[in-house]
Structures are given as structure tokens and as C-alpha cells.
Design a protein around this motif. Sequence first.
Motif, mmCIF file in Angstrom:
data_model
loop_
_atom_site.group_PDB
_atom_site.id
_atom_site.type_symbol
_atom_site.label_atom_id
_atom_site.label_comp_id
_atom_site.label_asym_id
_atom_site.label_seq_id
_atom_site.Cartn_x
_atom_site.Cartn_y
_atom_site.Cartn_z
ATOM 1 N N VAL A 121 0.830 -1.198 0.000
ATOM 2 C CA VAL A 121 0.000 0.000 0.000
ATOM 3 C C VAL A 121 0.867 1.253 0.000
ATOM 4 N N PHE A 122 2.076 1.146 0.548
ATOM 5 C CA PHE A 122 2.977 2.288 0.592
ATOM 6 C C PHE A 122 3.523 2.618 -0.795
ATOM 7 N N LEU A 123 3.873 1.592 -1.558
ATOM 8 C CA LEU A 123 4.358 1.834 -2.912
ATOM 9 C C LEU A 123 3.296 2.526 -3.752
ATOM 10 N N GLU A 124 2.060 2.079 -3.609
ATOM 11 C CA GLU A 124 0.972 2.695 -4.367
ATOM 12 C C GLU A 124 0.777 4.151 -3.963
ATOM 13 N N SER A 125 0.930 4.439 -2.670
ATOM 14 C CA SER A 125 0.781 5.811 -2.188
ATOM 15 C C SER A 125 1.906 6.703 -2.711
#
Length: 388
Positions: free
Chosen positions: A145-149
Motif C-alpha cells: 500500500v505504501f508503494l501505491e501511495s
Amino acid sequence: MKRVSIIGVGMTKFSRYPELTIRNLTHLSVEQALKDADVEKKEIEAIFFANSMAGFITGQECIRGQVSLWGSGLSGIPIYNIENACASGSTAFNLASMAVELGQYNTVLVVGTEKLYHVDRKKTLLALAAATDVEKIQGEQKSSVFLESYAKRAKQYMELYGAEPMHLAKIASKNRFHASLNPLAQYRERLDIEEILASPKVADPLTRLMCSPIGDGSAAIVLSNRSVSNRKNLNKAVSIAASVIRSGSSDTENGNSAVDLAIQKAYFVAGVDPSDVDLAEVHDATSPAELFLYESLGFAKQGEGIRLIENSDTTLGGKIPINTSGGLVSKGNPSGATGVAQICEIVWQLRGDAGERQVQNAKVGLTHNSGGRIGEDSAAVGIHIFKV
């Protein structure tokens, strides 16, 4: 913190260690820090132990510090377990420094240890996803989810200010160069911009080599009351000018994000401004994160961070070297150890002990460590400023 000094640091090489336990890694960094400080174990009065993911990766909960330090000769004294996502290490340091400043203890250890690598990658992804609001995560977690953010924010920045993937790749390449000079970095092979751009996409525009790896490691720091440190290693003592922790909120506009508020307070407490900082270690979980932080920390005006990249200002020899350790993307990012390792690098730099990656005449160093995600903000942010 006028009465607190760092008198010793130590850390393991960050890597993947399937054969080593959290206890093994902890003992290694602690022994190094104690030797560096020339302090005997009987002088340590308390330990502040940072770990973020052990519950998911190894199943160890509740007494992580006590288990990790068992057999080290340091059992029996107060051990405080600190968990605050990837900001666990900087949070533990903050609490430990306050305890010494207030006179509760004279000499303490701060330890950050993490085993993030697991043969079952799904376990690692679930552990990382737990550093967000889990009620908002639906379905099976297949990517970070961090990469997407970070990817979403990078696209927005590129549209607003004309940044290109090349700028992100240059940051990653710069940090690979720095890591090549750091024997404790996880990845030391130098890579050029083209190689980084050509690596597989993980979340457009991010490629795999723009993202911090999965790994394990431990770092430790000895903190002491100045009246004690004046008797030992005076030439090695590094002062804490500011130690600030902030949490994210829903009010992230108008300079009210956790990092904005933390850096404002840190500069005020330390009595410095961005132009006084000689070098910084920042939380580049991805390369665009470093770009954003150039501006959040005051090293560049809004939208002008790419100028620092284009002019190589953040490379060794530049105006404000950033992530001389290699940063999270190259040095590694074993969550609970990250914030402590950042401080180790600044201490080595300010003492003149950084070898080939030494920043000349460094007097003021800064660390930025963030953890988790809440709403549109970092869940936790730690800013520290150090002086010699």
C-alpha cells in the motif's frame, strides 16, 4: 538536550539473514556500541528496544526486548519495548534521551532490531500493511500500500513541477554510489540512471530499484548524561540539539502534516535553520520520498527539489549531502532498526569516522524517520538534530 550525549554506536550490516535470529542480531550491535562507548554492561541502567514486525514475521510479541537481550548480560534492568511502525527506532531514541535528560538514568542503550525477510513474501506484505488503518484495507494484499501511495504522489508532483522519472532514478543512483562506500549497506553495487529506469516497474512511475529492499539488521546507541560522558570518550561525544516526534492527523493542508510540524519544532528547539545543516539522513522508502523531503525539510523551495538533483547538490561533495549511508533504498530498511541506524550514520559523520563517504567539516546533522500511514499523512515522524 543539554545534559545528554551519544557516546557510542554500533550496527550490523543490513542484509537478509535467514540463519540469524533477532537475538543474534541484537547481541552483535549491542556489543559494538558498548565497545565504541568504552562502557561496561554494569553501567547500563535501562534499554529502550525498538521493533516493529516481529509479531508477524517470527510470532514473538509482548516481550521482544527481553527475549532479544536474553543471554547478553544485560537482563534484569528495565527494558522498554517500543513499537511505532518504521519510526520505532527514532521513537525509542526520543524516549531514551528524555529519560536521561530528566535524570531518571545516567547511561542507557537504544536498540533497534528487525527481521523483515521471510521466505513467504505474503507474511512480509501483511506485516507492512499492518502499519496502515487495516479497516480500510479490503481483500488480499498483493502489493505494498505504501508503494501505491508513493507512486500516486510522485505522479502528482511530476504533473505539477515537471519532474521526470530520470530525476527519481538519479536519486536512486546517487544513493547506490553512497552505499558503495558503506560496508554496512545491503546493496553496494553502483548503478547508473539507465539501469534503474530499466528495472521492472512496481507501481508506475516507480521501478524496483527506486524502492527500499526487504532485509534484516540491528543498530544500537549508548546515551549518557554529560557529567558521565565527560569522563569518557569526550572526543566522540555528539550532542542532541533536538528530538521531536509527531503523529499524523486529518489536517495535512497548509503546512500541518506530521513532518511539517516536526521539522518546524526541531529547528526552533535546536536554534538552527536549514542552511545550518551539513548533511541529513532521510526516510527514502522510495526515491520520490527523498525528493519530497528536500522541500519539506527546507533544503529547497516547493517544486524546486529537482534542482538539487540536477546540480548534484545532495551527492557527497555537494551543498547538502543526503543519505550518505546509501539511504533506505540502498543501505536497507529493516523497520525497527532504521531510525537508529540513521542516527549511527550521523554520529560517524560528525565524529569524522565515516571513511570514504566522509562529509568534510560536518558540524550539524539531521535525521528524518517516518512510519506507517494514517489518512493522507505519515502515522509517525521523528526528527532529530545533532551537533558537535
